[in-house]
Design a protein around this motif. Structure first.
Motif, PDB file in Angstrom:
ATOM      1  N   ALA A   1      14.294  74.358  30.032  1.00 34.79           N
ATOM      2  CA  ALA A   1      14.596  73.894  31.393  1.00 34.79           C
ATOM      3  C   ALA A   1      13.687  72.739  31.770  1.00 34.79           C
ATOM      4  CB  ALA A   1      14.419  75.054  32.367  1.00 34.79           C
ATOM      5  N   ARG A   2      12.450  72.863  31.400  1.00 32.04           N
ATOM      6  CA  ARG A   2      11.484  71.793  31.697  1.00 32.04           C
ATOM      7  C   ARG A   2      11.876  70.503  31.005  1.00 32.04           C
ATOM      8  NH1 ARG A   2       7.658  75.793  31.335  1.00 32.04           N
ATOM      9  NH2 ARG A   2       7.233  75.327  29.163  1.00 32.04           N
ATOM     10  N   LYS A   3      12.262  70.654  29.716  1.00 33.41           N
ATOM     11  CA  LYS A   3      12.654  69.470  28.952  1.00 33.41           C
ATOM     12  C   LYS A   3      13.824  68.770  29.636  1.00 33.41           C
ATOM     13  CE  LYS A   3      11.373  70.488  24.223  1.00 33.41           C
ATOM     14  NZ  LYS A   3      11.862  71.258  23.075  1.00 33.41           N
ATOM     15  N   ARG A   4      14.800  69.601  30.067  1.00 32.00           N
ATOM     16  CA  ARG A   4      15.998  69.020  30.712  1.00 32.00           C
ATOM     17  C   ARG A   4      15.613  68.204  31.936  1.00 32.00           C
ATOM     18  NH1 ARG A   4      18.909  73.431  29.489  1.00 32.00           N
ATOM     19  NH2 ARG A   4      18.384  74.523  31.396  1.00 32.00           N
ATOM     20  N   SER A   5      14.764  68.785  32.744  1.00 31.82           N
ATOM     21  CA  SER A   5      14.409  68.068  33.975  1.00 31.82           C
ATOM     22  C   SER A   5      13.639  66.792  33.647  1.00 31.82           C
ATOM     23  CB  SER A   5      13.591  68.985  34.914  1.00 31.82           C
ATOM     24  OG  SER A   5      12.323  69.243  34.344  1.00 31.82           O
ATOM     25  N   ALA A   6      12.790  66.862  32.603  1.00 33.27           N
ATOM     26  CA  ALA A   6      12.033  65.659  32.215  1.00 33.27           C
ATOM     27  C   ALA A   6      12.982  64.563  31.751  1.00 33.27           C
ATOM     28  CB  ALA A   6      11.061  66.018  31.096  1.00 33.27           C
ATOM     29  N   VAL A   7      13.944  64.947  30.902  1.00 31.42           N
ATOM     30  CA  VAL A   7      14.880  63.943  30.380  1.00 31.42           C
ATOM     31  C   VAL A   7      15.693  63.340  31.509  1.00 31.42           C
ATOM     32  CG1 VAL A   7      16.970  63.688  29.003  1.00 31.42           C
ATOM     33  CG2 VAL A   7      15.000  64.859  28.055  1.00 31.42           C
ATOM     34  N   LEU A   8      16.170  64.201  32.429  1.00 33.48           N
ATOM     35  CA  LEU A   8      16.959  63.702  33.563  1.00 33.48           C
ATOM     36  C   LEU A   8      16.168  62.704  34.393  1.00 33.48           C
ATOM     37  CD1 LEU A   8      18.929  66.776  34.925  1.00 33.48           C
ATOM     38  CD2 LEU A   8      19.841  64.559  34.206  1.00 33.48           C
ATOM     39  N   CYS A   9      14.933  63.053  34.622  1.00 32.54           N
ATOM     40  CA  CYS A   9      14.057  62.195  35.421  1.00 32.54           C
ATOM     41  C   CYS A   9      13.881  60.832  34.764  1.00 32.54           C
ATOM     42  CB  CYS A   9      12.713  62.909  35.583  1.00 32.54           C
ATOM     43  SG  CYS A   9      11.756  62.249  36.928  1.00 32.54           S
ATOM     44  N   LEU A  10      13.621  60.864  33.452  1.00 35.10           N
ATOM     45  CA  LEU A  10      13.425  59.605  32.716  1.00 35.10           C
ATOM     46  C   LEU A  10      14.704  58.778  32.679  1.00 35.10           C
ATOM     47  CD1 LEU A  10      11.154  60.685  29.755  1.00 35.10           C
ATOM     48  CD2 LEU A  10      10.625  59.031  31.540  1.00 35.10           C
ATOM     49  N   LEU A  11      15.825  59.500  32.496  1.00 36.02           N
ATOM     50  CA  LEU A  11      17.109  58.819  32.447  1.00 36.02           C
ATOM     51  C   LEU A  11      17.373  58.066  33.743  1.00 36.02           C
ATOM     52  CD1 LEU A  11      18.929  58.985  30.003  1.00 36.02           C
ATOM     53  CD2 LEU A  11      20.441  60.472  31.298  1.00 36.02           C
ATOM     54  N   LEU A  12      17.077  58.755  34.844  1.00 30.37           N
ATOM     55  CA  LEU A  12      17.274  58.144  36.156  1.00 30.37           C
ATOM     56  C   LEU A  12      16.434  56.883  36.282  1.00 30.37           C
ATOM     57  CD1 LEU A  12      18.825  59.011  38.763  1.00 30.37           C
ATOM     58  CD2 LEU A  12      16.594  59.656  39.672  1.00 30.37           C
ATOM     59  N   LEU A  13      15.202  56.970  35.865  1.00 37.58           N
ATOM     60  CA  LEU A  13      14.309  55.800  35.932  1.00 37.58           C
ATOM     61  C   LEU A  13      14.843  54.660  35.083  1.00 37.58           C
ATOM     62  CD1 LEU A  13      10.799  57.462  35.946  1.00 37.58           C
ATOM     63  CD2 LEU A  13      11.718  55.913  37.659  1.00 37.58           C
ATOM     64  N   LEU A  14      15.332  55.032  33.871  1.00 36.77           N
ATOM     65  CA  LEU A  14      15.871  54.003  32.972  1.00 36.77           C
ATOM     66  C   LEU A  14      17.095  53.320  33.588  1.00 36.77           C
ATOM     67  CD1 LEU A  14      15.552  55.540  29.420  1.00 36.77           C
ATOM     68  CD2 LEU A  14      14.629  53.344  30.207  1.00 36.77           C
ATOM     69  N   LEU A  15      17.927  54.158  34.249  1.00 38.98           N
ATOM     70  CA  LEU A  15      19.122  53.604  34.893  1.00 38.98           C
ATOM     71  C   LEU A  15      18.740  52.592  35.963  1.00 38.98           C
ATOM     72  CD1 LEU A  15      21.667  56.521  35.297  1.00 38.98           C
ATOM     73  CD2 LEU A  15      22.019  54.314  34.173  1.00 38.98           C
ATOM     74  N   ILE A  16      17.758  52.975  36.760  1.00 37.97           N
ATOM     75  CA  ILE A  16      17.293  52.056  37.818  1.00 37.97           C
ATOM     76  C   ILE A  16      16.811  50.756  37.188  1.00 37.97           C
ATOM     77  CG2 ILE A  16      15.571  51.710  39.618  1.00 37.97           C
ATOM     78  CD1 ILE A  16      15.720  54.745  40.128  1.00 37.97           C
ATOM     79  N   GLN A  17      16.071  50.925  36.098  1.00 37.21           N
ATOM     80  CA  GLN A  17      15.527  49.741  35.411  1.00 37.21           C
ATOM     81  C   GLN A  17      16.659  48.838  34.909  1.00 37.21           C
ATOM     82  OE1 GLN A  17      13.049  50.768  32.126  1.00 37.21           O
ATOM     83  NE2 GLN A  17      11.664  49.068  32.495  1.00 37.21           N
ATOM     84  N   ALA A  18      17.661  49.512  34.282  1.00 34.33           N
ATOM     85  CA  ALA A  18      18.786  48.752  33.739  1.00 34.33           C
ATOM     86  C   ALA A  18      19.503  48.017  34.861  1.00 34.33           C
ATOM     87  CB  ALA A  18      19.752  49.687  33.024  1.00 34.33           C
ATOM     88  N   ALA A  19      19.670  48.711  36.013  1.00 31.82           N
ATOM     89  CA  ALA A  19      20.366  48.093  37.141  1.00 31.82           C
ATOM     90  C   ALA A  19      19.600  46.875  37.630  1.00 31.82           C
ATOM     91  CB  ALA A  19      20.531  49.106  38.258  1.00 31.82           C
ATOM     92  N   VAL A  20      18.284  47.020  37.726  1.00 29.35           N
ATOM     93  CA  VAL A  20      17.458  45.898  38.196  1.00 29.35           C
ATOM     94  C   VAL A  20      17.577  44.725  37.235  1.00 29.35           C
ATOM     95  CG1 VAL A  20      15.083  45.150  38.559  1.00 29.35           C
ATOM     96  CG2 VAL A  20      15.863  47.326  39.495  1.00 29.35           C
TER      97      VAL A  20
END
Lengths: 440, 252
Positions: free
Chosen positions: A138-157
Motif C-alpha cells: 500500500a505504501r509503495k502504491r501511494s509513493a508511486v502515485l505521488c511521484l506520477l502526479l509530480l511527473l505529470l505536472i512537470q510534463a505539463a509545465v
C-alpha cells in the motif's frame, strides 16, 4: 520573458520530487512487531481463556453475542489481526476473515505463532497475522502515485513551455523564412509583419528596414535606367534627321558630280549614311523594346503585300521574283517590313551573294524562306544568334550591334508567327512564318 | 465516304470601305458533302451570308479557290457564274422575290424555261413539286399577292428546285415568316433533303439549325467549329442537346 519563473517552477517540481523520494525511502519500515503488545494480547487471552473456549460453544447459538464480544475485543487489541485456536486446531476466535487458521498456513505466511498456557499446560495457540507485506504494498502504491502526479505536472509545465517556445521562437523564424524567400525572389512590396512581443522584434524590424531600403534603391535604379534609355531613344531619333540631310545632300552632289571619282565618293557617303541609319533604327527599336513601348499591332492583310515588302527590302535586287500563295495573313505591315529589311541587310553585309526567296503555305502559317549562298554559320553559334548583342564569328570587322535578329525574332513572336535561323544548302536560311488569318 | 461537292481553299473575301479594308472571310478551307443539310451559323457580321454568296457564285472571292465538282468556279467570269448558278444551284431567300404580274405556276415555269426548253417535262416536274409542298392547283393559278407568306415561301422552294439543282442554298428562309408557317417551310426543306437534296442553309435561328445534319459555326470570318448531328429525327432530344452544347461551346 519569464525564464526565471520557468526555471524556478521546474526546479521547484524537481525538488518536490526529490523530497518525495527521500520521504518514501525514509518511511520504509522494518518488519518488526510490538512485542509488548503481542505479549499483552497473549496474557489477556490466557486470563480469558475460559470465556474464549465457551464463546466457541455458544458460537452457533448466539452469533450476535459473539460478534459483540469480538468487536469489543478487537477495539481493545488493535492494530493486530489474530486467530486463536485450541490444541485440536479448532478456531476459537478470529478478528476477521481470510487470516491463517492452521499452523501450516501460518508458517507459510510467516505469521507469529505463540502458545497460550493455562497452569503451565499449552491449551491453545494465537496466530498473529503478518500484515507487513500488505502494508508495504500500500505504501509503495501511494509513493508511486505521488511521484506520477509530480511527473505529470512537470510534463505539463514542459509541454506548455515548448508550445510557448514554438509560438515565440519558431513561428517568427518561419515567417522570416517566407519573407527572405520573397526578398530573394525580388518581391519587395510585402512588408514583414512585426511583433515586438517576440524575442526577435528588433531583429525583424531591421530586416524590414533592409527591405524598404532595397526597394528604394531598386526603384531609383529603374528610374535611372529608364531615363538613360529614353535619352538613347531621343538621341537616336535626333541622329536620324541630320543623317537624312547628309544623304539627301550627297545624292544631289552625286547627281551633279562631274568626275567618276567624285561620284564614287558620294556613293560611299550615301552607303555609309544608309548604314548609320539602319544601326540607329535598330538601336532605337531595341531601346523601345526595353521600355516596353515597342508596339506590334497585327491585322489582316493580303499575302500579295509581302511581295512589295520583299522588293522594298531587297534594294540591290539580289533575289529573284517569288510567287507568294494568295491568302490572308495576320501581321503588322510596318514591323514585318522591318524584319525583311534586317534579313536582307544582314545578307548584303555578311554573305553578299545571290539570295533565294521562297514562300509556301504550311498548315496554319505562311512561311517565307530567305537563303543566301554565304556558307551559313557554325551550328553552335546558330543556337544563340537571336540573342541580344550576339554577333556571329564572321562579323569581325563589320559594323553592327547584334540587334537585328533579336528584334526580328521579337516582332515575329509578337505577331504569333515565328522566326527561324538555320543553315541551308549553300548559306544561311532565315524563315519568317506568318500566321494565317482566322486560324487563331 | 460522302462525295465532296464543294471544296474551298483559302477562301477570303475583303471589302473596301472608304480606304480601309474589311476582311469578312479569312482563309476558309471547307468541304461540303453531297446529301448533307449543312447549316451555317454565327453571330451577325460573322460572314455567314458572304460565305453563302461566295459558294453559290453570286459573288467572287478576293482570294482563294472554290471548286464545285471539279470546276473551279472562283475563276469564272460573270457570264460563266450566271450559267453555273442557273444550272447547278437553287436559291431560297428571306424575301421571296416572286414576280407579281405572273401567276404562281408561271413564276416557277419561268425559272425552269431558262434551262430546259421542254415545257411538258417542266410542267410534270412542277406538278410533282407543288404536290410535295402541298400547294393546290387552285393556288397555282393565283398571283403572288393573293397568297400567304408561308405559301409564297413554299412556292419559292418549288421555283428553286424546278431545275433539279445539285445544291439548294437557303439564306434565312424562315426569317420573314411566323412560327407556324416557318415550320412548314422547314419541314419542306427537311423532306427534300431526306430525299437526297443537298442543302446549305444560313440561319441564326436555333429551331432552323436543328434541321441540319452538319452545323458550321462562323466567327470573325473563320470557321470556329463544326458539329455533325446526322440525319434529322423529329423529337430526338439527344440530338437537340448535342447541338445546344456545341453552340454553347462556340459562345452562341
Amino acid at each position: 520573458m519569464k525564464t526565471h519563473r520557468f526555471v524556478f517552477v521546474i526546479l521547484l517540481i524537481f525538488l518536490l520530487e526529490a523530497a518525495a523520494v527521500i520521504f518514501f525511502m525514509g518511511r520504509e519500515e522494518k518488519p518488526s512487531q510490538d512485542v509488548a503488545a503481542v505479549n499483552k494480547i497473549v496474557k489477556t487471552l490466557e486470563n480469558d481463556w475460559d470465556q474464549t473456549a465457551r464463546a466457541e460453544d455458544v458460537q452457533k447459538k448466539d452469533n450476535v453475542a459473539k460478534a459483540d464480544h469480538a468487536k469489543e475485543r478487537k477495539a481493545a487489541l488493535e492494530p493486530f489481526d489474530y486467530v486463536v485456536i485450541d490444541n485440536s486446531g479448532t478456531v476459537l476466535f478470529k478478528t476477521r476473515e481470510h487470516l491463517s487458521e492452521t499452523i501450516s498456513q501460518a508458517i507459510s505466511h510467516r505469521d507469529t505463532i505463540l502458545d497460550v498456557k493455562q497452569s503451565e499446560a499449552v491449551v491453545g495457540k494465537v496466530i498473529f497475522y503478518n500484515s507487513w507485506a500488505e502494508n508495504s504494498a500500500a505504501r509503495k502504491r501511494s509513493a508511486v502515485l505521488c511521484l506520477l502526479l509530480l511527473l505529470l505536472i512537470q510534463a505539463a509545465v514542459l509541454a506548455g513551455y515548448a508550445a510557448g517556445l514554438y509560438r515565440k521562437l519558431v513561428k517568427p523564424f518561419r515567417k522570416l523564412e517566407g519573407f527572405a524567400e520573397r526578398i530573394a525572389g525580388g518581391n519587395l512590396d510585402i512588408p514583414l509583419e512585426m511583433d515586438r512581443q517576440n524575442l526577435f522584434g528588433a531583429f525583424t524590424e531591421s530586416f524590414d528596414i533592409m527591405r524598404a531600403e532595397l526597394k528604394k534603391a531598386r526603384l531609383a535604379q529603374a528610374k535611372a535606367d529608364a531615363e538613360k534609355k529614353e535619352l538613347v531613344a531621343k538621341l537616336s531619333h535626333d541622329i536620324k534627321t541630320p543623317v537624312a540631310s547628309i544623304k539627301a545632300a550627297s545624292e544631289v552632289g552625286s547627281a551633279l558630280a562631274e568626275s567618276a571619282r567624285m561620284q564614287e565618293n558620294y556613293a560611299q557617303i550615301i552607303q555609309k549614311a544608309d548604314q548609320i541609319n539602319s544601326l540607329v533604327t535598330n538601336l532605337f527599336t531595341a531601346t523601345l523594346e526595353e521600355l516596353q513601348e515597342l508596339t506590334v499591332a497585327p491585322g489582316d492583310m493580303e499575302s500579295s503585300e509581302l511581295t512589295c515588302m520583299l522588293e522594298n527590302a531587297d534594294y540591290l535586287h539580289r533575289a529573284g521574283v517569288c510567287a507568294i500563295p494568295p491568302c490572308l495573313v495576320w501581321a503588322d505591315r510596318f514591323r514585318l517590313q522591318q524584319v525583311f529589311d534586317n534579313i536582307f541587310a544582314n545578307s548584303y553585309k555578311y554573305a553578299d551573294t545571290a539570295i533565294r526567296v521562297q514562300a509556301e503555305r504550311t498548315g496554319s502559317r505562311l512561311v517565307v524562306e530567305i537563303e543566301d549562298e554565304g556558307g551559313g554559320l557554325p551550328e553552335e553559334e546558330l543556337l544563340f544568334i537571336k540573342e541580344k548583342f550576339r554577333r556571329g564569328s564572321n562579323a569581325r570587322g563589320i559594323e553592327g550591334a547584334g540587334l537585328g535578329l533579336f528584334i526580328s525574332n521579337y516582332f515575329m513572336e509578337a505577331m504569333d508567327g515565328a522566326f527561324t535561323v538555320e543553315n541551308g544548302e549553300k548559306g544561311l536560311r532565315v524563315g519568317v512564318a506568318v500566321l494565317l488569318s482566322g486560324i487563331r | 465516304m460522302k462525295k465532296v461537292i464543294y471544296k474551298t481553299e483559302n477562301l477570303s473575301k475583303s471589302f473596301s470601305n472608304g480606304g480601309t479594308q474589311q476582311h469578312v472571310l479569312k482563309n476558309i478551307g471547307l468541304e461540303l458533302y453531297q446529301g448533307d443539310f449543312t447549316v451555317i451559323m454565327g453571330a451577325s457580321g460573322a460572314g455567314k451570308s458572304t460565305l453563302l454568296y461566295a459558294l453559290s457564285g453570286m459573288d467572287t472571292p478576293t482570294l482563294g479557290t472554290i471548286t464545285f465538282g471539279g470546276q473551279v468556279i472562283s475563276d469564272l467570269n460573270q457570264d460563266g457564274l450566271c450559267v453555273f448558278r442557273r444550272e447547278h444551284c437553287g436559291f431560297v431567300f428571306q424575301q421571296i422575290y416572286l414576280i407579281d404580274s405572273m401567276s404562281v405556276l408561271d413564276n416557277v415555269l419561268c425559272a425552269g424555261l431558262l434551262v430546259n426548253r421542254d415545257k411538258k417535262a417542266l410542267l410534270g416536274r412542277a406538278k410533282e413539286l407543288f404536290q410535295a409542298v402541298d400547294i393546290s392547283e387552285e393556288t397555282q393559278r393565283k398571283f403572288p399577292t393573293q397568297i400567304s407568306g408561308g405559301e409564297a415561301q413554299r412556292v419559292g422552294i418549288v421555283r428553286a428546285l424546278i431545275n433539279s439543282p445539285e445544291i439548294l442554298f437557303a439564306d434565312e428562309p424562315t426569317g420573314a415568316l411566323n412560327s407556324k408557317t416557318g415550320l412548314d417551310v422547314l419541314n419542306t426543306l427537311t423532306k427534300f433533303n431526306q430525299q437526297g437534296q443537298s442543302v446549305v442553309m444560313v440561319t441564326h435561328d436555333m429551331r432552323s439549325a436543328r434541321r441540319g445534319s452538319r452545323i458550321l459555326y462562323l466567327k470573325d470570318g473563320a470557321i470556329l467549329g463544326e458539329c455533325n448531328l446526322g440525319r434529322y429525327v423529329h423529337g430526338d432530344e439527344k440530338r437537340h442537346k448535342k447541338l445546344s452544347a456545341f453552340l454553347a461551346e462556340m459562345g452562341w
